[in-house]
Design an enzyme around this catalytic site. Structure first.
Site, PDB file in Angstrom:
ATOM      1  N   GLU A 150      14.293   2.591   0.157  1.00  9.59           N
ATOM      2  CA  GLU A 150      13.288   3.583  -0.216  1.00  9.59           C
ATOM      3  C   GLU A 150      12.755   4.325   1.006  1.00  9.59           C
ATOM      4  O   GLU A 150      12.615   3.754   2.090  1.00  9.59           O
ATOM      5  CB  GLU A 150      12.133   2.911  -0.969  1.00  9.59           C
ATOM      6  N   CYS A 209       1.499   1.385   1.426  1.00 10.43           N
ATOM      7  CA  CYS A 209       1.821   0.380   2.433  1.00 10.43           C
ATOM      8  C   CYS A 209       1.941  -1.001   1.797  1.00 10.43           C
ATOM      9  O   CYS A 209       1.063  -1.449   1.067  1.00 10.43           O
ATOM     10  CB  CYS A 209       0.722   0.365   3.498  1.00 10.43           C
TER      11      CYS A 209
END
EC number: 2.1.1.192
Length: 407
Positions: free
Chosen positions: A136, A389
């Site tokens: 990703e 994150c």
């Protein structure tokens, strides 16, 4: 439920501070990295992918097919400055030569398997590589400044198993090669139409790179370094080393080399201020404890008051977010050119952790700030598409698992 951290009773590995031990450890890392090497960048029909090759390698390939080495300079311009993927679009190269190049080579990109856009305009790409593996990449825009950061992956999966990180639940499959690392940025540029490469005085929508995606980049250093040299080359993509940040959980023996050879910005995934806790939530700490990590930060040659080391600190409720933790963090970094990014924990399916309260975040930030260190609280981006994150994990793996019928 707040995660319970149990004390670790395993013995700590001896320090690797000496030059000889560091050299031996770097060789061990290199040998282990080779076990997870990416496949050769070549198609089934034998054609070689030109993306990810150095200038010298391009020149050698031109010689192999009976052409002058200067062709490498032409190709470099078309591949990395213009973003061309079709030899017929390379108008400064004669048509017979275009045909010859197409016979022997390709200029590829990873395939975009899925693309998702968050309500805050963060965009997540799932890129599929030639062998079917996936990683990703996330683009995080800053619309106020017409710029943005591309968060790039360096591995398929991860070997570190940090307990708060979704990627850590996906085992390491393999390293990404230079073509796959550079290709993530180039494919993102394709999506935004940012070709040819903007000149130095022009705005860039894709203005910075953060090596903060899937994987530990210093456990794939050779491929990451080669990719970054290509990206920094002034006659191609031409992204300054000041606009590239590598984030590491603390692979101490490779930090010196990264600073000496690349000189890019450094970010440390710290997340705890005692060895006892960091051993648990960042298991790499058992090999390279906090004392060695901070010493390596002091040596990092690219660090200065104008280019501070960033310490990333995910705030976990009741685990690492006390005022005592904040004061110990200040003590650890007191003699470093540093700033601290405080990151609210981004939940993901199956995690036992909870984010710190806003009140505790603010208290923690104020203690760090009062000591003279910038300590912004990061605004979560892309949470709704699991792009924030600590949330990255190939969506296809999650979908496959959920779709697999029980035996």
């Amino acid at each position: 439920m707040t995660a319970v951290i149990h004390p670790d009773i395993r013995p700590r590995i001896n320090s690797v501070a000496s030059d000889d031990l560091n050299a031996a450890e770097r060789e061990r890392i290199r040998a282990k990295s080779a076990l997870f090497a990416p496949p050769e960048a070549r198609l089934a029909d034998g054609r070689r992918d030109l993306v990810g090759l150095s200038r010298e390698e391009l020149a050698a390939l031109m010689t192999e097919i009976g052409e002058k080495p200067f062709r490498a300079k032409q190709l470099w311009h078309w591949i990395y400055h213009q973003g061309a993927t079709d030899f017929s679009a390379m108008t400064t190269i004669a048509k017979p030569m275009q045909a010859k190049l197409a016979e022997h080579f390709v200029v590829s990109r990873p395939t975009t398997a899925t693309e998702q856009t968050s309500v805050d305009e963060t965009r997540k790409f799932l890129f599929r590589f030639r062998d079917g593996q996936e990683a990703e990449t996330v683009y995080i825009p800053d619309r106020r400044e017409d710029r943005g950061a591309v968060c790039i992956s360096s591995q398929v999966g991860c070997t570190l198993s940090c307990t708060f990180c979704h990627t850590g639940t996906q085992k390491l499959v393999r390293n990404l090669g230079p073509a796959e690392i550079v290709g993530q940025f180039m494919a993102a540029r394709d999506s935004y139409g940012e070709w040819p490469s903007p000149s130095a005085d022009m705005p860039r929508y894709l203005s910075t790179i953060v090596l903060m995606g899937m994987g530990e980049p210093l456990y794939n250093y050779e491929n990451v370094a080669k990719a970054m040299r290509i990206i920094m080359d002034g006659e191609g993509i031409a992204l300054s080393r000041r606009r590239i940040t590598l984030s590491t959980s603390g692979v101490v023996p490779m930090m010196d080399r990264c600073g000496d050879e690349l000189g890019i910005n450094l970010a440390i995934s710290l997340h705890a201020v005692t060895n006892e806790l960091r051993d648990q939530i960042v298991p790499l700490n058992r090999k390279y404890p906090i004392e060695e990590l901070i010493a390596a930060c002091r040596r990092y040659p690219a660090a200065s008051n104008s280019r501070r080391i960033t310490f990333e600190y995910i705030m976990l409720r009741g685990v690492n977010d006390s005022e005592a933790d904040a004061r110990e963090l200040v003590r650890l970094i007191r003699d470093l050119p540093a700033k601290v990014n405080l990151i609210p924990f981004n939940p993901w399916p199956g995690s036992d952790f909870q984010p710190s309260t806003r009140q505790q975040l603010t208290k923690f930030a104020n203690i760090v700030m009062d000591a003279g260190f910038a300590s912004p609280i990061r605004t979560p981006r892309g949470q709704d598409i699991l792009a924030a994150c600590g949330q990255l994990k190939t969506e296809s793996e999650r979908q496959r698992r959920s779709a697999t019928p029980e035996a």
